[in-house]
Design a protein around this motif. Structure first.
Motif, short mmCIF file in Angstrom:
data_model
loop_
_atom_site.label_atom_id
_atom_site.label_comp_id
_atom_site.label_asym_id
_atom_site.label_seq_id
_atom_site.Cartn_x
_atom_site.Cartn_y
_atom_site.Cartn_z
N TRP A 34 0.81 -1.30 0.07
CA TRP A 34 0.28 0.03 0.53
C TRP A 34 1.05 1.40 0.00
CZ3 TRP A 34 -2.41 1.39 5.21
CH2 TRP A 34 -2.01 1.21 6.13
N ARG A 35 2.15 1.52 -0.06
CA ARG A 35 3.00 2.20 -0.02
C ARG A 35 2.85 3.16 -1.33
NH1 ARG A 35 7.91 1.76 3.88
NH2 ARG A 35 8.10 3.82 2.76
N MET A 36 2.50 2.41 -2.66
CA MET A 36 1.84 3.23 -3.76
C MET A 36 0.70 3.85 -3.57
SD MET A 36 4.02 0.34 -6.72
CE MET A 36 2.67 -1.19 -5.67
N ARG A 37 -0.45 3.04 -3.27
CA ARG A 37 -1.63 3.61 -3.20
C ARG A 37 -1.23 4.82 -2.80
NH1 ARG A 37 -3.83 -1.06 -2.74
NH2 ARG A 37 -4.46 -0.83 -4.38
N ASP A 38 -1.31 5.08 -1.50
CA ASP A 38 -0.48 5.93 -0.42
C ASP A 38 -0.01 7.76 -1.21
OD1 ASP A 38 0.40 7.42 2.47
OD2 ASP A 38 2.64 7.37 0.77
N ILE B 299 -3.57 8.76 -2.11
CA ILE B 299 -4.44 8.11 -0.69
C ILE B 299 -3.62 8.66 0.62
CG2 ILE B 299 -6.77 6.99 0.49
CD1 ILE B 299 -6.82 5.81 -1.96
N PRO B 300 -2.92 9.93 0.75
CA PRO B 300 -2.09 9.64 2.00
C PRO B 300 -3.02 9.08 3.50
CG PRO B 300 -2.32 11.59 0.57
CD PRO B 300 -3.76 11.20 0.39
N PHE B 301 -2.10 7.77 4.36
CA PHE B 301 -1.97 7.16 5.09
C PHE B 301 -1.62 7.86 6.10
CE2 PHE B 301 -3.07 4.44 1.53
CZ PHE B 301 -4.27 4.46 1.70
N GLY B 302 -0.85 8.28 5.67
CA GLY B 302 0.28 9.28 6.91
C GLY B 302 1.79 8.65 7.24
N ASP B 303 2.42 8.82 7.89
CA ASP B 303 4.19 7.98 7.88
C ASP B 303 4.47 6.96 8.11
OD1 ASP B 303 6.99 7.77 8.14
OD2 ASP B 303 6.73 9.09 10.08
N PHE B 304 4.69 5.99 7.25
CA PHE B 304 5.17 4.61 7.05
C PHE B 304 5.25 4.14 7.95
CE2 PHE B 304 2.52 4.52 2.94
CZ PHE B 304 2.61 3.49 3.03
N LYS B 305 6.99 4.89 8.19
CA LYS B 305 7.69 4.57 9.82
C LYS B 305 6.57 4.20 11.21
CE LYS B 305 12.34 5.75 8.31
NZ LYS B 305 13.56 7.53 8.57
N GLN C 172 6.64 7.52 -0.67
CA GLN C 172 7.45 7.58 0.84
C GLN C 172 9.01 7.17 0.40
OE1 GLN C 172 5.85 7.77 4.74
NE2 GLN C 172 3.69 7.94 3.90
N ARG C 173 9.85 7.18 0.51
CA ARG C 173 11.91 7.06 0.82
C ARG C 173 11.55 6.68 2.18
NH1 ARG C 173 15.44 8.87 -3.17
NH2 ARG C 173 16.64 8.74 -1.32
N PHE C 174 12.48 5.12 1.58
CA PHE C 174 12.77 4.61 3.90
C PHE C 174 13.82 5.32 4.10
CE2 PHE C 174 10.61 1.16 0.35
CZ PHE C 174 10.10 0.33 0.93
N ASP C 175 14.63 5.76 3.19
CA ASP C 175 15.52 6.51 4.30
C ASP C 175 15.62 8.38 4.04
OD1 ASP C 175 15.50 7.77 1.77
OD2 ASP C 175 17.84 7.62 1.26
#
Length: 445
Positions: A225-229, A232-238, A441-444
Motif C-alpha cells: 500500500w506504499r504505492m496507493r499512499d 490516498i495519504p495514509f500517514g508516515d509509514f515509519k 515515501q522514501r525508506f531513508d
C-alpha cells in the motif's frame, strides 16, 4: 468470457438470492462490477456484484470468494457475502457505506481510521492457517518461500502472455531474483494488495478488494500500500510500522518490506502490460497505461534509492507541429464536447479522449524521445539499433545475458529510469493528470 449485461445480472440475483431486483447499473471502471438495489424479506438494500476480469487473470474469482468468506467467518471487517452467482460467475456482497480517500478528512480522524485498518491487519495475520489451507488458497511449498509466492506467480502469469520484448521488466525481475524478500519462515493469511478500505463517519467500515488474498508473508501487507499512499495519504509509514509492531507484538522486517515494495512496483506491468500491447475490446487501455507508467517509475526510483544513486533527469523536447495536429485537436474537442450520457458511456468517452490526447502528444514528441532511447541503447551496447522495436529486442538480449550477475545494474537503472520518464511524458499534454507523477515515501526519509 463475455461480460454479463445489467439485465442478466438482475436476473441472476433474483434466481440465486430469491430477491426482487429494483435497479442494476454497471460501474464505470476497469473491471466488471455492478451496483444493485434489491428487496428481500421486506427490506430494501444495496448489493455489489463483482465479476471476473476480462483482459487479465490474477486468481480465479472463486478463490477470492473463498478467501472473503473465511475473513467474514473470522470477524474481519469485510462486506457481508450474499452468495455466488453460478450462471454469470460473479459474487454478490453488501454495499458498504463510505469512501476510500481522505479528502476533507482531518488528519487526526484519518489517523484513527488507519489505525483501525492496522488492527484488522494484525487480526488477519493472527488467524489459524488451517481453514485457508483446506479452502485451497495458494501457499508456498515451504514457509521460507512464502515471501516470493505471489511475486513469482505474477511473473509466471506474465510469461504465459508475453508476446513482445520487455527489457525493463526482464531487468527488474533479474534484480528481484538476485535480491528476493526473505520471509524468515513467516506465513499467515494476507491481502497482498493492501490499503483498500472504506470509512464512514470517522470509522473504518470494511476492508475491500481481496482478489490477491492468499497465504504468504505478512510483511507484504505492510509494503504494497506504499504505492496507493501516493494518491490516498495514509500517514508516515515509519510510524505505521511502529504501531503495527506494538499491536502485534512482533518486529517489523523493514528489509523484507523494501524488497516486497520493489516487487510490487512491477505488478502493474506484469498484470496489465500484455493487455496494453495487445488490448481487447474491454481493456481499460489508458488507465492501464498510466498505472504501468507510474509504478514503473516507482520501481526505478526505488532502485536508485536502494543503490544510493541520484535518479537521472531527462529533457522533454519542444513539441513539433505535425500535419495531423489540427485533426487531432478536432477529435479531442469533439470528444470533450459530447453531450451528457450514462455513466458507463461517459467513462468510455473519457478513455477515448485520453487516448486521442496521448496519440497527439506522441505525434509532437514521440519520435524525438525514441531517438533519445536509441542513443541510450547505443551507449551501453556500442551499436545503435535501427528502430524502437529492434532496440527493445537487442536491449532485452543484453539484459538477459547479465541476469545472473548484475554487473551492469547501475548503468541499466539509469537507462531504464530515463526511458520510464520519457514514456510518462508521452501519456498526455503538459499539466494533464496523465503525466502527473507522485513518488512513494522514501525508506531513508
Amino acid at each position: 468470457m463475455s461480460v454479463a449485461s445489467s439485465e442478466q445480472v438482475g436476473a441472476s440475483l433474483e434466481k440465486n438470492l430469491g430477491c426482487k431486483v429494483l435497479a442494476v447499473r454497471r460501474q464505470a471502471r476497469w473491471r466488471p462490477c455492478w451496483f444493485a438495489r434489491i428487496e428481500q424479506d421486506g427490506r430494501e438494500m444495496g448489493l455489489v456484484v463483482r465479476g471476473e476480469r476480462v483482459d487479465t487473470c490474477i486468481q480465479p474469482l472463486r478463490q477470492e470468494f473463498k478467501f472473503h468468506a473465511l475473513l467474514e467467518q473470522n470477524d474481519i471487517r469485510v462486506p457481508r457475502i450474499h452468495g455466488w452467482l453460478e450462471d454469470i460467475e460473479a459474487m454478490a456482497m453488501e454495499e458498504v457505506p463510505g469512501k476510500p480517500d481522505f479528502n476533507q478528512v482531518a488528519p487526526g480522524e484519518r489517523d484513527v481510521i488507519v489505525d483501525e485498518y492496522l488492527q484488522q491487519l494484525v487480526r488477519l495475520h493472527s488467524l489459524d492457517l488451517q481453514p485457508f489451507v483446506e479452502a485451497g488458497l495458494i501457499r508456498a511449498r515451504t514457509p521460507d518461500e512464502s515471501a516470493v509466492l505471489m511475486h513469482y506467480e505474477l511473473e509466471r502469469l506474465w510469461r504465459t502472455r508475453k508476446r513482445h520484448p520487455n527489457p525493463f521488466l526482464e531487468f527488474c525481475l533479474g534484480w528481484l531474483h538476485r535480491n528476493p524478500p526473505r520471509s524468515c519462515g513467516r506465513e499467515t493469511p494476507i491481502l497482498w494488495d493492501s490499503g483498500q478500505f472504506h470509512h464512514h463517519n470517522g470509522r473504518l467500515t470494511a476492508v475491500l478488494d481481496l482478489e490477491f488474498g492468499h497465504i504468504g508473508d505478512p510483511m507484504a501487507d505492510l509494503a504494497v500500500w506504499r504505492m496507493r499512499d501516493t494518491l490516498i495519504p495514509f500517514g508516515d509509514f515509519k510510524a505505521l510500522y511502529a504501531r503495527y509492531a506494538a499491536l502485534s507484538g512482533r518486529p517489523v522486517d523493514v528489509e523484507a518490506i523494501k524488497r516486497h515494495h520493489f516487487a510490487a512496483t512491477l505488478s502493474n506491468e506484469m498484470i496489465f502490460g500484455p493487455a496494453v500491447l495487445d488490448p481487447v475490446p474491454e481493456t481499460d487501455l489508458m488507465n492501464n497505461m498510466q498505472w504501468n507508467s507510474e509504478t514503473n517509475l516507482h520501481a526505478t526510483e526505488f532502485l536508485c534509492e536502494y543503490m544510493g544513486l541520484e535518479p537521472p533527469a531527462i529533457e522533454v523536447p519542444p513539441a513539433t507541429r505535425q500535419r495531423t495536429a489540427n485533426t487531432f485537436n478536432h477529435l479531442i474537442q469533439a470528444l470533450r464536447k459530447l453531450p451528457g450520457v450514462a455513466e458507463f458511456a461517459a467513462h468510455e468517452i473519457r478513455l477515448a479522449f485520453r487516448t486521442a490526447r496521448h496519440l497527439a502528444r506522441w505525434s509532437e514528441i514521440g519520435s524525438e524521445l525514441e531517438e533519445a532511447d536509441l542513443d541510450d541503447i547505443h551507449r551501453i551496447l556500442g551499436r545503435r539499433p535501427a528502430s524502437g522495436w529492434e532496440g527493445d529486442a537487442e536491449l532485452e538480449r543484453f539484459v538477459l545475458a547479465d541476469r545472473e550477475t548484475g554487473r551492469f545494474d547501475e548503468q541499466l537503472v539509469g537507462l531504464f529510469h530515463r526511458r520510464n520518464l520519457r514514456n510518462h511524458a508521452q501519456l498526455g499534454p503538459i499539466g494533464s493528470k496523465m503525466v502527473a507523477h507522485y513518488p512513494t515515501q522514501r525508506f531513508d526519509a
